[in-house]
Scaffold this active site. Structure first.
Site, PDB file in Angstrom:
ATOM      1  N   HIS A 154       0.846  -1.203   0.000  1.00  0.00           N
ATOM      2  CA  HIS A 154       0.000   0.000   0.000  1.00  0.00           C
ATOM      3  C   HIS A 154       0.883   1.255   0.000  1.00  0.00           C
ATOM      4  O   HIS A 154       1.911   1.293   0.678  1.00  0.00           O
ATOM      5  CB  HIS A 154      -0.930  -0.006   1.224  1.00  0.00           C
ATOM      6  CG  HIS A 154      -2.011   1.028   1.114  1.00  0.00           C
ATOM      7  ND1 HIS A 154      -1.778   2.354   1.344  1.00  0.00           N
ATOM      8  CD2 HIS A 154      -3.324   0.933   0.747  1.00  0.00           C
ATOM      9  CE1 HIS A 154      -2.905   3.037   1.139  1.00  0.00           C
ATOM     10  NE2 HIS A 154      -3.853   2.187   0.784  1.00  0.00           N
TER      11      HIS A 154
ATOM     12  N   GLU B 145      -3.814   1.690  -7.354  1.00  0.00           N
ATOM     13  CA  GLU B 145      -4.114   2.779  -6.421  1.00  0.00           C
ATOM     14  C   GLU B 145      -3.149   3.944  -6.645  1.00  0.00           C
ATOM     15  O   GLU B 145      -2.050   3.944  -6.085  1.00  0.00           O
ATOM     16  CB  GLU B 145      -3.944   2.291  -4.973  1.00  0.00           C
ATOM     17  CG  GLU B 145      -4.922   1.219  -4.561  1.00  0.00           C
ATOM     18  CD  GLU B 145      -5.282   1.350  -3.094  1.00  0.00           C
ATOM     19  OE1 GLU B 145      -6.461   1.204  -2.785  1.00  0.00           O
ATOM     20  OE2 GLU B 145      -4.394   1.633  -2.268  1.00  0.00           O
TER      21      GLU B 145
HETATM   22  P1  PGA Z   1      -9.543   6.207   0.336  1.00  0.00           P
HETATM   23  O1  PGA Z   1      -8.396   5.097   0.471  1.00  0.00           O
HETATM   24  O2  PGA Z   1     -10.800   5.513  -0.078  1.00  0.00           O
HETATM   25  O3  PGA Z   1      -9.634   6.829   1.710  1.00  0.00           O
HETATM   26  O4  PGA Z   1      -9.109   7.194  -0.711  1.00  0.00           O
HETATM   27  C1  PGA Z   1      -8.319   4.012  -0.391  1.00  0.00           C
HETATM   28  C2  PGA Z   1      -7.156   3.118  -0.035  1.00  0.00           C
HETATM   29  O5  PGA Z   1      -6.152   3.599   0.503  1.00  0.00           O
HETATM   30  O6  PGA Z   1      -7.218   1.901  -0.285  1.00  0.00           O
END
Ligand code: PGA
Length: 236
Positions: A86, A155
């Site tokens: 992440h 992401e």
């Molecule tokens: P968010 O985070 O929905 O708060 O933008 C998504 C994530 O980090 O998986």
């Protein structure tokens, strides 16, 4: 079935978690699969719920690793998912690529459904090149026949918690290219999700071009979550 992945990060406290669990048990959603990544200290409270994931772990075995989380203890609680790479862990220097590669190898070998996050750490014009580089380095560590345990989450770091997302055709293009990468190189079909500012206004269209979504902050508020989920029902 599309996956809705709830990443609680470090948002909730103990009492809030207890309440959250009571409420989430009441949500019946048969059209999608919900996977919850609870705040780490409270993961055992979710032991009786299906599809729970660990936001972090370190080693495989029980042993002398003060303060660490290992895959064996997660298994003993029926946790079946992990999350690796992440951007928040990269950004705050909690994991480097070598560690990510090692965790990927351990998680897949231990039989966990493993979600690997990829994506640019700041806005760039051609993120796919950056993603290919990440994949080229990381996927090598995985045994070919275990690749079916791997799922990818695209992401873009700049979209996380910002209220901004890439254009939908950009998300679609990147997801398609990641899928093609695995088809060409490894001859497998892989699930690819999107994460970063997913909410009730955009979930419908993002689900049309992806196999699922990761929802961070908004997933920690049960009322917000219900609103988002109600959009999915309208989708089917
Ligand atoms: P968010 O985070 O929905 O708060 O933008 C998504 C994530 O980090 O998986």
């Amino acid at each position: 079935m599309k996956k809705i992945i709830l990443n609680h990060k470090s948002y909730l406290g103990y009492n809030e978690t207890i309440k959250y669990i009571e409420e989430i048990k009441k949500i019946k959603q048969k059209d999608v699969e919900i996977i919850i990544y609870p705040s780490v200290p409270f993961i055992a409270l979710y032991k009786d719920i299906k599809n729970i994931g660990a936001q972090n772990f370190y080693s495989y075995n029980y042993g002398s690793y003060t303060g660490e989380i290992n895959l064996e203890s997660l298994k003993s609680m029926n946790i079946n998912y992990t999350l690796i790479g992440h951007s928040e862990r990269k950004k705050y220097k909690l994991d480097n690529y070598e560690q990510i590669k090692d965790k990927l190898f351990k998680s897949i070998n231990a039989g966990f459904e493993t979600i690997l996050c990829v994506g640019e750490l700041e806005y760039i014009k051609k993120p796919i090149k950056y993603i290919y580089k990440e994949l080229n380095y990381l996927i090598k560590s995985i045994d070919y026949e275990k690749l079916n345990k791997l799922k990818i989450a695209y992401e873009p770091s700049w979209a996380i918690g910002s209220g901004e997302t890439p254009e939908i055709n950009e998300i679609e293009k990147i997801i398609t290219n990641i899928k093609k990468y695995f088809e060409k190189k490894y001859e497998i079909q892989i699930e690819v999700y999107y994460g970063g500012s997913v909410d009730e206004s955009n979930i419908k269209e993002i689900l049309k071009v992806s196999d699922g979504v990761l929802i961070g902050k908004k997933s920690t508020n049960i009322e917000e979550l219900k609103k988002i989920i109600s959009q999915i029902s309208q989708n089917n």
